[in-house]
Design an enzyme around this catalytic site. Sequence first.
Site, PDB file in Angstrom:
ATOM      1  N   LYS A  15      43.600  29.406  44.008  1.00 49.83           N
ATOM      2  CA  LYS A  15      44.546  29.680  42.996  1.00 49.83           C
ATOM      3  C   LYS A  15      45.399  30.944  43.562  1.00 49.83           C
ATOM      4  O   LYS A  15      46.668  30.931  43.592  1.00 49.83           O
ATOM      5  CB  LYS A  15      44.246  29.850  41.847  1.00 49.83           C
ATOM      6  CG  LYS A  15      42.964  28.871  41.288  1.00 49.83           C
ATOM      7  CD  LYS A  15      42.650  29.432  39.846  1.00 49.83           C
ATOM      8  CE  LYS A  15      41.812  30.688  39.756  1.00 49.83           C
ATOM      9  NZ  LYS A  15      40.583  30.679  40.345  1.00 49.83           N
ATOM     10  N   ARG A  90      41.937  31.543  30.317  1.00 51.62           N
ATOM     11  CA  ARG A  90      40.481  31.295  30.726  1.00 51.62           C
ATOM     12  C   ARG A  90      39.703  30.384  29.717  1.00 51.62           C
ATOM     13  O   ARG A  90      38.349  30.299  30.101  1.00 51.62           O
ATOM     14  CB  ARG A  90      40.202  32.591  31.291  1.00 51.62           C
ATOM     15  CG  ARG A  90      39.438  32.352  32.835  1.00 51.62           C
ATOM     16  CD  ARG A  90      39.040  33.935  33.225  1.00 51.62           C
ATOM     17  NE  ARG A  90      38.533  33.868  34.414  1.00 51.62           N
ATOM     18  CZ  ARG A  90      39.128  34.092  35.531  1.00 51.62           C
ATOM     19  NH1 ARG A  90      40.285  34.350  35.521  1.00 51.62           N
ATOM     20  NH2 ARG A  90      38.486  34.266  36.589  1.00 51.62           N
ATOM     21  N   ARG A 129      35.847  36.068  51.785  1.00 47.11           N
ATOM     22  CA  ARG A 129      37.029  36.547  51.253  1.00 47.11           C
ATOM     23  C   ARG A 129      37.271  38.149  51.710  1.00 47.11           C
ATOM     24  O   ARG A 129      36.464  39.050  51.280  1.00 47.11           O
ATOM     25  CB  ARG A 129      37.520  36.405  49.899  1.00 47.11           C
ATOM     26  CG  ARG A 129      38.896  37.188  49.377  1.00 47.11           C
ATOM     27  CD  ARG A 129      39.281  36.618  48.080  1.00 47.11           C
ATOM     28  NE  ARG A 129      38.206  36.590  46.965  1.00 47.11           N
ATOM     29  CZ  ARG A 129      38.280  36.099  45.964  1.00 47.11           C
ATOM     30  NH1 ARG A 129      39.746  35.443  45.694  1.00 47.11           N
ATOM     31  NH2 ARG A 129      37.421  36.116  45.038  1.00 47.11           N
ATOM     32  N   ARG A 162      35.766  42.230  47.437  1.00 49.50           N
ATOM     33  CA  ARG A 162      35.955  42.660  46.211  1.00 49.50           C
ATOM     34  C   ARG A 162      34.734  42.825  45.592  1.00 49.50           C
ATOM     35  O   ARG A 162      33.566  42.180  46.368  1.00 49.50           O
ATOM     36  CB  ARG A 162      36.675  41.398  45.411  1.00 49.50           C
ATOM     37  CG  ARG A 162      38.132  41.529  45.134  1.00 49.50           C
ATOM     38  CD  ARG A 162      38.585  40.474  44.739  1.00 49.50           C
ATOM     39  NE  ARG A 162      38.265  39.695  43.618  1.00 49.50           N
ATOM     40  CZ  ARG A 162      38.589  38.576  42.784  1.00 49.50           C
ATOM     41  NH1 ARG A 162      39.530  38.141  43.424  1.00 49.50           N
ATOM     42  NH2 ARG A 162      37.935  37.994  41.958  1.00 49.50           N
ATOM     43  N   ARG A 173      30.038  33.918  38.144  1.00 51.11           N
ATOM     44  CA  ARG A 173      31.356  33.590  37.731  1.00 51.11           C
ATOM     45  C   ARG A 173      31.618  32.079  37.749  1.00 51.11           C
ATOM     46  O   ARG A 173      32.160  31.450  36.967  1.00 51.11           O
ATOM     47  CB  ARG A 173      32.412  34.237  38.866  1.00 51.11           C
ATOM     48  CG  ARG A 173      32.345  35.652  38.851  1.00 51.11           C
ATOM     49  CD  ARG A 173      32.903  36.228  39.925  1.00 51.11           C
ATOM     50  NE  ARG A 173      34.263  35.679  40.616  1.00 51.11           N
ATOM     51  CZ  ARG A 173      34.617  35.905  41.623  1.00 51.11           C
ATOM     52  NH1 ARG A 173      33.844  36.706  42.572  1.00 51.11           N
ATOM     53  NH2 ARG A 173      35.769  35.598  41.854  1.00 51.11           N
TER      54      ARG A 173
HETATM   55  P1  AP5 Z   1      41.639  32.616  46.576  1.00 48.62           P
HETATM   56  O1  AP5 Z   1      43.007  32.081  46.680  1.00 48.62           O
HETATM   57  O2  AP5 Z   1      41.400  34.095  46.464  1.00 48.62           O
HETATM   58  O3  AP5 Z   1      40.881  32.229  45.433  1.00 48.62           O
HETATM   59  P2  AP5 Z   1      40.938  32.101  43.823  1.00 48.62           P
HETATM   60  O4  AP5 Z   1      41.107  30.681  43.209  1.00 48.62           O
HETATM   61  O5  AP5 Z   1      42.476  32.895  43.519  1.00 48.62           O
HETATM   62  O6  AP5 Z   1      39.599  32.770  43.300  1.00 48.62           O
HETATM   63  P3  AP5 Z   1      39.387  34.080  42.409  1.00 48.62           P
HETATM   64  O7  AP5 Z   1      38.008  34.539  43.043  1.00 48.62           O
HETATM   65  O8  AP5 Z   1      40.486  35.105  42.800  1.00 48.62           O
HETATM   66  O9  AP5 Z   1      39.376  33.600  41.173  1.00 48.62           O
HETATM   67  P4  AP5 Z   1      38.760  34.206  39.936  1.00 48.62           P
HETATM   68  O10 AP5 Z   1      39.190  33.406  38.923  1.00 48.62           O
HETATM   69  O11 AP5 Z   1      37.380  34.054  40.005  1.00 48.62           O
HETATM   70  O12 AP5 Z   1      39.340  35.668  40.184  1.00 48.62           O
HETATM   71  P5  AP5 Z   1      39.927  36.733  39.207  1.00 48.62           P
HETATM   72  O13 AP5 Z   1      40.731  37.704  39.968  1.00 48.62           O
HETATM   73  O14 AP5 Z   1      41.051  35.654  38.363  1.00 48.62           O
HETATM   74  O15 AP5 Z   1      40.833  32.097  47.636  1.00 48.62           O
HETATM   75  C1  AP5 Z   1      39.531  32.253  47.880  1.00 48.62           C
HETATM   76  C2  AP5 Z   1      39.152  32.589  49.469  1.00 48.62           C
HETATM   77  O16 AP5 Z   1      39.241  31.315  49.868  1.00 48.62           O
HETATM   78  C3  AP5 Z   1      39.930  33.303  50.349  1.00 48.62           C
HETATM   79  O17 AP5 Z   1      39.141  34.357  51.316  1.00 48.62           O
HETATM   80  C4  AP5 Z   1      40.928  32.430  50.929  1.00 48.62           C
HETATM   81  O18 AP5 Z   1      41.378  32.939  52.099  1.00 48.62           O
HETATM   82  C5  AP5 Z   1      40.085  31.070  51.109  1.00 48.62           C
HETATM   83  N1  AP5 Z   1      40.844  30.164  50.934  1.00 48.62           N
HETATM   84  C6  AP5 Z   1      41.925  29.826  49.779  1.00 48.62           C
HETATM   85  N2  AP5 Z   1      42.540  28.490  50.074  1.00 48.62           N
HETATM   86  C7  AP5 Z   1      41.790  28.151  51.109  1.00 48.62           C
HETATM   87  C8  AP5 Z   1      42.028  26.724  51.857  1.00 48.62           C
HETATM   88  N3  AP5 Z   1      42.953  25.670  51.554  1.00 48.62           N
HETATM   89  N4  AP5 Z   1      41.216  26.425  52.934  1.00 48.62           N
HETATM   90  C9  AP5 Z   1      40.477  27.427  53.243  1.00 48.62           C
HETATM   91  N5  AP5 Z   1      39.995  28.577  52.819  1.00 48.62           N
HETATM   92  C10 AP5 Z   1      41.097  29.004  51.775  1.00 48.62           C
HETATM   93  O19 AP5 Z   1      39.261  37.037  38.132  1.00 48.62           O
HETATM   94  C11 AP5 Z   1      38.251  38.254  38.390  1.00 48.62           C
HETATM   95  C12 AP5 Z   1      37.598  38.601  37.261  1.00 48.62           C
HETATM   96  O20 AP5 Z   1      38.587  39.098  36.154  1.00 48.62           O
HETATM   97  C13 AP5 Z   1      36.869  37.724  36.046  1.00 48.62           C
HETATM   98  O21 AP5 Z   1      35.581  37.312  36.717  1.00 48.62           O
HETATM   99  C14 AP5 Z   1      36.851  38.222  34.848  1.00 48.62           C
HETATM  100  O22 AP5 Z   1      35.920  39.385  34.437  1.00 48.62           O
HETATM  101  C15 AP5 Z   1      38.500  39.229  34.818  1.00 48.62           C
HETATM  102  N6  AP5 Z   1      39.363  38.265  34.301  1.00 48.62           N
HETATM  103  C16 AP5 Z   1      40.293  37.566  34.959  1.00 48.62           C
HETATM  104  N7  AP5 Z   1      41.163  37.074  34.175  1.00 48.62           N
HETATM  105  C17 AP5 Z   1      40.537  36.925  33.023  1.00 48.62           C
HETATM  106  C18 AP5 Z   1      40.986  36.251  31.748  1.00 48.62           C
HETATM  107  N8  AP5 Z   1      42.153  35.357  31.520  1.00 48.62           N
HETATM  108  N9  AP5 Z   1      40.182  36.653  30.528  1.00 48.62           N
HETATM  109  C19 AP5 Z   1      38.904  37.432  30.923  1.00 48.62           C
HETATM  110  N10 AP5 Z   1      38.703  37.886  31.835  1.00 48.62           N
HETATM  111  C20 AP5 Z   1      39.584  37.722  33.009  1.00 48.62           C
END
Ligand code: AP5
Length: 216
Positions: A15, A90, A129, A162, A173
């Site tokens: 994403k 979420r 990552r 991270r 997660r």
């Molecule tokens: P990447 O694009 O970084 O993946 P992502 O889907 O953005 O994954 P995240 O881990 O960032 O999502 P998340 O929802 O767990 O974390 P968030 O920061 O929102 O890609 C991942 C890896 O794959 C990278 O290395 C990339 O290079 C590789 N890749 C990507 N696409 C590829 C492809 N097509 N082919 C090959 N490789 C690829 O949340 C973190 C924390 O914050 C949560 O756990 C929670 O505690 C808190 N939080 C965030 N939002 C909320 C909310 N709305 N409510 C409550 N708590 C929240």
Amino acid sequence: MKTRMIFVGPPGAGKGSQAKILSEMLNIPHISTGDMFRMHFKNNTPLGQLAKSYTDQGTLVPDSVTNEMVRDRFMQEDVKKGFILDGYPRNPSQADYLNELLSELGWSLDVVINVTSPDEIIIDRITGRRTCPVCGSIYHITNQPPKVDGICDKDGATLVQRKDDTKETVVKRLSVYHEETYPLIAYYKSAGLLVDINGNRDLKPITNDILEILGA
Ligand code: AP5
Ligand code: ZN
């Protein structure tokens, strides 16, 4: 062109990578609640300290905190151009909150893009990552490696992992995703807004599919 969108999907589905690419291409703000929490933590704000106790465990930060943070962000001028919400809402209660916020502003959602990927792929993607602490660029040690090992291509900063990208936290997660976030798929499907995208492909064809969906 569709300019008001949400990216949903499991952690590591891609994403953030897609949202960053599209935000630059289309000049629409990328609003990632995860990035916002990490920025607060970096700046050592009270919100950052509070959020860290949840993000480090892989559990959700309380809705009241997250919703208020998103509301503040939506008061900024650039959101008038549209928005790419990444990682928010979420759970269904955050989705209800967003509906109210948008209706206060006189806006509605154009599309919800559900980026899918199997759990095995996700674990590999997340544990591999690396991110740039300066510009936020996202790399992967094998899938999207930087030109020089451990160094950001754009600004030469040392890449970091991270704290929540360990295998144990990823498993947590994923379970939080399945229990709390997955119900949003049905929520937005019934609203006629959901489009599924297979995230288990190279970055480029995924970006192209999304551009087509947006009519860009
Ligand atoms: P990447 O694009 O970084 O993946 P992502 O889907 O953005 O994954 P995240 O881990 O960032 O999502 P998340 O929802 O767990 O974390 P968030 O920061 O929102 O890609 C991942 C890896 O794959 C990278 O290395 C990339 O290079 C590789 N890749 C990507 N696409 C590829 C492809 N097509 N082919 C090959 N490789 C690829 O949340 C973190 C924390 O914050 C949560 O756990 C929670 O505690 C808190 N939080 C965030 N939002 C909320 C909310 N709305 N409510 C409550 N708590 C929240
Ligand atoms: Zn960088």
